[in-house]
Design a protein around this motif. Structure first.
Motif, PDB file in Angstrom:
ATOM      1  N   ALA A 189     -32.126  29.144  -5.874  1.00  0.00           N
ATOM      2  CA  ALA A 189     -30.999  29.658  -5.795  1.00  0.00           C
ATOM      3  C   ALA A 189     -30.026  29.825  -7.050  1.00  0.00           C
ATOM      4  CB  ALA A 189     -30.111  29.681  -4.621  1.00  0.00           C
ATOM      5  N   ARG A 190     -29.923  28.609  -7.750  1.00  0.00           N
ATOM      6  CA  ARG A 190     -29.309  28.430  -9.062  1.00  0.00           C
ATOM      7  C   ARG A 190     -29.910  29.288  -9.969  1.00  0.00           C
ATOM      8  NH1 ARG A 190     -28.597  22.929  -8.226  1.00  0.00           N
ATOM      9  NH2 ARG A 190     -29.789  22.539  -9.832  1.00  0.00           N
ATOM     10  N   VAL A 191     -31.240  29.326 -10.285  1.00  0.00           N
ATOM     11  CA  VAL A 191     -31.926  30.072 -11.040  1.00  0.00           C
ATOM     12  C   VAL A 191     -31.772  31.388 -11.020  1.00  0.00           C
ATOM     13  CG1 VAL A 191     -34.247  30.491 -12.219  1.00  0.00           C
ATOM     14  CG2 VAL A 191     -33.794  28.096 -10.958  1.00  0.00           C
ATOM     15  N   ILE A 192     -31.743  32.013  -9.964  1.00  0.00           N
ATOM     16  CA  ILE A 192     -31.594  33.514  -9.788  1.00  0.00           C
ATOM     17  C   ILE A 192     -30.201  33.621  -9.981  1.00  0.00           C
ATOM     18  CG2 ILE A 192     -31.789  35.417  -8.057  1.00  0.00           C
ATOM     19  CD1 ILE A 192     -33.666  33.444  -6.690  1.00  0.00           C
ATOM     20  N   GLU A 193     -29.349  32.946  -9.587  1.00  0.00           N
ATOM     21  CA  GLU A 193     -27.794  33.341  -9.426  1.00  0.00           C
ATOM     22  C   GLU A 193     -27.424  33.229 -11.077  1.00  0.00           C
ATOM     23  OE1 GLU A 193     -25.234  31.072  -6.976  1.00  0.00           O
ATOM     24  OE2 GLU A 193     -23.491  31.450  -8.317  1.00  0.00           O
ATOM     25  N   ASP A 194     -27.934  32.208 -11.878  1.00  0.00           N
ATOM     26  CA  ASP A 194     -27.376  32.080 -13.247  1.00  0.00           C
ATOM     27  C   ASP A 194     -27.856  33.453 -14.102  1.00  0.00           C
ATOM     28  OD1 ASP A 194     -26.308  29.835 -12.559  1.00  0.00           O
ATOM     29  OD2 ASP A 194     -27.768  28.532 -13.655  1.00  0.00           O
ATOM     30  N   ALA A 195     -29.184  33.697 -13.797  1.00  0.00           N
ATOM     31  CA  ALA A 195     -29.707  34.751 -14.497  1.00  0.00           C
ATOM     32  C   ALA A 195     -29.075  35.961 -14.142  1.00  0.00           C
ATOM     33  CB  ALA A 195     -31.239  35.010 -14.315  1.00  0.00           C
ATOM     34  N   LEU A 196     -28.482  36.461 -13.130  1.00  0.00           N
ATOM     35  CA  LEU A 196     -28.094  37.620 -12.852  1.00  0.00           C
ATOM     36  C   LEU A 196     -26.549  37.656 -13.426  1.00  0.00           C
ATOM     37  CD1 LEU A 196     -28.956  37.968  -8.873  1.00  0.00           C
ATOM     38  CD2 LEU A 196     -29.106  39.695 -10.627  1.00  0.00           C
ATOM     39  N   THR A 197     -25.743  36.401 -13.222  1.00  0.00           N
ATOM     40  CA  THR A 197     -24.468  36.321 -13.632  1.00  0.00           C
ATOM     41  C   THR A 197     -24.339  36.476 -15.196  1.00  0.00           C
ATOM     42  OG1 THR A 197     -24.530  34.129 -13.217  1.00  0.00           O
ATOM     43  CG2 THR A 197     -23.478  35.549 -11.682  1.00  0.00           C
ATOM     44  N   ALA A 198     -25.419  35.830 -15.869  1.00  0.00           N
ATOM     45  CA  ALA A 198     -25.340  35.783 -17.214  1.00  0.00           C
ATOM     46  C   ALA A 198     -25.504  37.032 -18.066  1.00  0.00           C
ATOM     47  CB  ALA A 198     -26.361  34.775 -17.893  1.00  0.00           C
ATOM     48  N   GLU A 199     -25.857  38.089 -17.158  1.00  0.00           N
ATOM     49  CA  GLU A 199     -26.006  39.474 -17.589  1.00  0.00           C
ATOM     50  C   GLU A 199     -25.201  40.289 -17.042  1.00  0.00           C
ATOM     51  OE1 GLU A 199     -28.179  40.557 -19.920  1.00  0.00           O
ATOM     52  OE2 GLU A 199     -29.014  38.457 -20.195  1.00  0.00           O
ATOM     53  N   GLY A 200     -24.207  39.857 -16.532  1.00  0.00           N
ATOM     54  CA  GLY A 200     -22.985  40.512 -15.865  1.00  0.00           C
ATOM     55  C   GLY A 200     -23.277  41.138 -14.386  1.00  0.00           C
ATOM     56  N   PHE A 201     -24.313  40.610 -13.716  1.00  0.00           N
ATOM     57  CA  PHE A 201     -24.475  41.248 -12.526  1.00  0.00           C
ATOM     58  C   PHE A 201     -24.130  40.327 -11.224  1.00  0.00           C
ATOM     59  CE2 PHE A 201     -27.440  43.320 -15.370  1.00  0.00           C
ATOM     60  CZ  PHE A 201     -27.222  44.922 -14.925  1.00  0.00           C
ATOM     61  N   SER A 202     -23.798  41.051 -10.350  1.00  0.00           N
ATOM     62  CA  SER A 202     -23.424  39.975  -9.060  1.00  0.00           C
ATOM     63  C   SER A 202     -24.340  39.420  -8.660  1.00  0.00           C
ATOM     64  CB  SER A 202     -22.881  41.085  -7.812  1.00  0.00           C
ATOM     65  OG  SER A 202     -22.699  40.393  -6.644  1.00  0.00           O
ATOM     66  N   ALA A 203     -23.887  37.993  -8.297  1.00  0.00           N
ATOM     67  CA  ALA A 203     -24.863  36.952  -7.587  1.00  0.00           C
ATOM     68  C   ALA A 203     -25.343  37.557  -6.250  1.00  0.00           C
ATOM     69  CB  ALA A 203     -24.438  35.670  -7.654  1.00  0.00           C
ATOM     70  N   ASP A 204     -24.514  38.422  -5.671  1.00  0.00           N
ATOM     71  CA  ASP A 204     -24.985  38.978  -4.346  1.00  0.00           C
ATOM     72  C   ASP A 204     -26.178  39.997  -4.409  1.00  0.00           C
ATOM     73  OD1 ASP A 204     -23.133  37.657  -3.172  1.00  0.00           O
ATOM     74  OD2 ASP A 204     -21.594  39.370  -3.176  1.00  0.00           O
ATOM     75  N   THR A 205     -26.781  40.381  -5.599  1.00  0.00           N
ATOM     76  CA  THR A 205     -27.923  41.131  -5.564  1.00  0.00           C
ATOM     77  C   THR A 205     -28.961  40.491  -5.299  1.00  0.00           C
ATOM     78  OG1 THR A 205     -26.969  41.780  -7.842  1.00  0.00           O
ATOM     79  CG2 THR A 205     -29.066  42.430  -7.201  1.00  0.00           C
ATOM     80  N   VAL A 206     -29.142  38.919  -5.275  1.00  0.00           N
ATOM     81  CA  VAL A 206     -30.247  38.516  -4.727  1.00  0.00           C
ATOM     82  C   VAL A 206     -29.758  37.237  -3.751  1.00  0.00           C
ATOM     83  CG1 VAL A 206     -32.492  37.125  -4.942  1.00  0.00           C
ATOM     84  CG2 VAL A 206     -31.863  39.186  -6.612  1.00  0.00           C
ATOM     85  N   GLN A 207     -30.054  37.350  -2.511  1.00  0.00           N
ATOM     86  CA  GLN A 207     -29.399  36.173  -1.690  1.00  0.00           C
ATOM     87  C   GLN A 207     -30.643  35.487  -1.098  1.00  0.00           C
ATOM     88  OE1 GLN A 207     -25.664  37.366   0.411  1.00  0.00           O
ATOM     89  NE2 GLN A 207     -26.141  39.247  -0.671  1.00  0.00           N
ATOM     90  N   ILE A 208     -30.390  34.050  -0.743  1.00  0.00           N
ATOM     91  CA  ILE A 208     -31.529  33.506   0.107  1.00  0.00           C
ATOM     92  C   ILE A 208     -30.687  33.006   1.222  1.00  0.00           C
ATOM     93  CG2 ILE A 208     -32.951  31.519   0.103  1.00  0.00           C
ATOM     94  CD1 ILE A 208     -33.233  31.697  -2.719  1.00  0.00           C
ATOM     95  N   LEU A 209     -31.283  33.235   2.453  1.00  0.00           N
ATOM     96  CA  LEU A 209     -30.623  32.826   3.719  1.00  0.00           C
ATOM     97  C   LEU A 209     -31.433  31.536   4.295  1.00  0.00           C
ATOM     98  CD1 LEU A 209     -29.492  36.134   5.354  1.00  0.00           C
ATOM     99  CD2 LEU A 209     -28.109  34.504   3.919  1.00  0.00           C
ATOM    100  N   ASN A 210     -31.208  30.567   4.972  1.00  0.00           N
ATOM    101  CA  ASN A 210     -31.710  29.572   5.431  1.00  0.00           C
ATOM    102  C   ASN A 210     -31.472  29.920   6.955  1.00  0.00           C
ATOM    103  OD1 ASN A 210     -33.163  27.967   3.742  1.00  0.00           O
ATOM    104  ND2 ASN A 210     -31.207  27.520   2.642  1.00  0.00           N
ATOM    105  N   GLY A 211     -32.604  29.409   7.798  1.00  0.00           N
ATOM    106  CA  GLY A 211     -32.475  29.629   9.175  1.00  0.00           C
ATOM    107  C   GLY A 211     -33.522  29.556   9.900  1.00  0.00           C
ATOM    108  N   TYR A 212     -33.951  29.646  11.209  1.00  0.00           N
ATOM    109  CA  TYR A 212     -35.109  29.657  12.090  1.00  0.00           C
ATOM    110  C   TYR A 212     -35.284  31.267  12.248  1.00  0.00           C
ATOM    111  CZ  TYR A 212     -34.010  24.952  12.562  1.00  0.00           C
ATOM    112  OH  TYR A 212     -33.666  23.484  12.455  1.00  0.00           O
TER     113      TYR A 212
END
Ligand code: NAD
Length: 536
Positions: A189-212
């Protein structure tokens, strides 16, 4: 022959799971930590955040989307070792498998999308057909929020390989990772979030949820615009049932039972290595594993002897450092139990294990040894159900027709391979195979060619990943018709006149008759019917 698909797993979405996932290293049994489970409220909130983020993302140009993907690619290349370490710890696979089976295909996919995404997603002009005064185009519009529900066998690839295409197409993405490999998601998730925010986009554009399963089920019913499901047939059915509530379209990437046909004129060494790779890479926990090796009688004995000689010395153990093991641990204890049950059932039905064939009892961790079974018949359960483990099933075929019949004799149809030095023969056999792909003189490589669509037929699913179709799958191909010239051309429709039907019929004939002579006759008939002015 068509028996049944693998009945497991049970519907875990009804079991009321705990609030956290206890993550363990499957190679050692050592605890890694706990990850919080997203309940249905958290799922709704995540989709809501994704919806908002998508409004900004949808306005981005292809250049900006490429920049985000380029940053992801760069980080993956800079941090390859630490990403591999996370994969190895969470999934139990070897370092080589983490690098070549996960990091490499993802880099290949990201680069392909960076290079080709715009070409396949930009608006496309189309001919205007009969409407000469109009111009037509297709706009590949984003859908909104795409949900990806993914399995455990390739923790890194299942996440990155799923998100790249919908993201490039302008969608936000919410991913439900597998409970069996929740630990590594925080690293990814860190890799994705850093790429989005570094280019000025919201980290919510890609989210990973854990669960069953419950978390997945809540996501299915959350009114997302499309669902990509990668997993078992049993859960695929549950997803389709859930998706009916809001008529959400789905892509189904399900299980496989891939056949590999080895003709008597095949290059023996090449075929043996491909079969070993097809069965034992990632310990067979591979949707495109070559689960059934169908060998021509003329080469059968030599093939079995060569496979045996090479499979017996494979080294298995805890993958602590690169370069020491051939295969690692299986990812889940449940899968070890499934594999062993199928192997023991086959042995009880008359199959023989020439390599492996029983699970070790003296080691902690999830281990099953590379196993080679001969004297397997299509009537055995193991010949019909997906094993998803390190088991090579060898069938003997008298001729090409029997090999094809065995290959097509299951409910699955993901990929397939044919080995022969005779190209025409190989192509003829491949053409007869019921599968989403056929690879000649190799195994599973179709996935690495990103220009090819990837997916299955029969119970292996529908819809395609990869390639042009895999990008456009996450768009609304909106048809737009606009004026060719700035002219107002009124079309008189009402009131209907007495000769309108005759005129329409002659126009139809003028346009669609095959022979020019007949068309000219219709033209004269049309002229005879008058100018088109309204009769009183
Ligand atoms: P699975 O079906 O048990 O689980 C897949 C995902 O679905 C997990 O995230 C799980 O939590 C979730 N899930 C479970 N029940 C659910 C429900 N009721 N509603 C919504 N989500 C639910 O599969 P698995 O054991 O994780 O993976 C193995 C299977 O995946 C094999 O059959 C394999 O062939 C298949 N697979 C297919 C491909 C492909 O591209 N065709 C690729 C990899 C794996």
């Amino acid at each position: 022959m068509s028996l049944s698909v693998n009945p497991h797993p049970p519907d875990v979405a009804t079991l009321h799971p705990p609030a956290v996932i206890d993550c363990i290293n499957p190679a050692t049994g050592a605890p890694l930590g706990q990850m919080p489970v997203a309940d249905s409220k958290a799922v709704t909130a995540a989709v809501e955040r994704a919806r908002k983020a998508q409004q900004q993302w949808a306005k981005s140009g292809f250049r900006q989307r490429r920049a985000v993907l380029q940053r992801m690619l760069q980080t993956i290349l800079d941090e390859t070792d630490s990403l591999c370490e996370a994969i190895v710890q969470d999934a139990g696979k070897t370092w080589e498998n983490a690098l070549l089976g996960e990091i490499m295909p993802v880099c290949n996919k990201i680069r392909w999308v960076i290079r080709n995404g715009e070409k396949h997603l930009r608006s496309e002009k189309v001919p205007s057909g009969l409407l000469l005064h109009k111009k037509g185009r297709i706009e590949y519009r984003p859908l909104g929020v795409v949900a990806c529900i993914v399995p455990w066998n390739y923790p890194f690839q299942n996440i990155f390989g799923s998100l790249v295409a919908p993201l490039m197409a302008g969608n936000a993405v919410v991913i439900k990772a597998s409970e069996a490999v929740a630990w590594s998601t925080q690293r990814f998730a860190r890799v994705i979030e850093d790429a989005l925010t570094a280019e000025g986009f919201s980290a919510d554009t890609v989210q990973i949820l854990n669960g069953y399963g419950d978390t997945g089920a809540a996501l299915v019913r959350s009114r997302v615009q499309k669902i990509l499901f990668i997993g078992s047939v049993a859960n695929g059915r549950r997803i389709i049932e859930g998706s009916a509530e809001h008529l959400t379209p789905v892509v189904m990437e399900l299980g496989g039972k891939d056949p590999m046909i080895i003709c008597d004129d095949a290059h023996l060494e090449q075929a043996v290595h491909a079969a070993l790779g097809g069965c034992f890479i990632n310990l067979g926990q591979n949707c495109v594993a070559s689960e059934r090796i169908i060998v021509h009688r003329g080469i059968y004995d030599a093939f079995v002897a060569a496979v045996r000689a090479r499979a017996e010395p494979l080294r298995q153990g805890v993958p602590t450092v690169p370069g020491t093991l051939d295969v690692g641990a299986m990812t889940t204890a449940q899968q070890v139990a499934i594999v062993d049950a199928l192997v023991q059932d086959a042995i009880a039905q008359g199959a023989r294990a020439v390599v492996g064939g029983c699970r070790p009892t003296d080691t902690p961790g999830n281990y099953y040894p590379p196993t080679v079974l001969v004297d397997v018949t299509p009537a055995m359960r193991i010949a019909q159900e997906e094993v998803f483990g390190p088991v090579m099933l060898i069938f003997r075929a008298e001729d090409d027709a029997e090999a094809i019949a065995i290959a097509n004799g299951t409910d699955f149809g993901l990929q397939s391979s044919v080995f022969s030095r005779d190209r025409t023969r190989a192509e003829t056999i491949a053409a007869a195979l019921e599968a989403g792909a056929s690879c000649i003189n190799d195994f599973g490589l179709c996935y690495l060619n990103q220009d090819l669509p990837f997916g299955g037929v029969k119970y292996s699913g529908f819809g395609r990943m990869n390639g042009r179709d895999g990008l456009r799958a996450y768009t609304n191909p909106k048809a737009v018709l606009t004026d060719r010239w700035p002219l107002a051309i009124p079309a008189r429709l009402y009131p209907v006149g007495t000769k309108d039907y005759d005129k329409a019929r002659e126009t139809l004939r003028l346009l669609f008759r095959r022979r020019w002579r007949d068309r000219v006759r219709s033209l004269f008939a049309l002229m005879g019917l008058g100018t088109g002015k309204k009769e009183a």
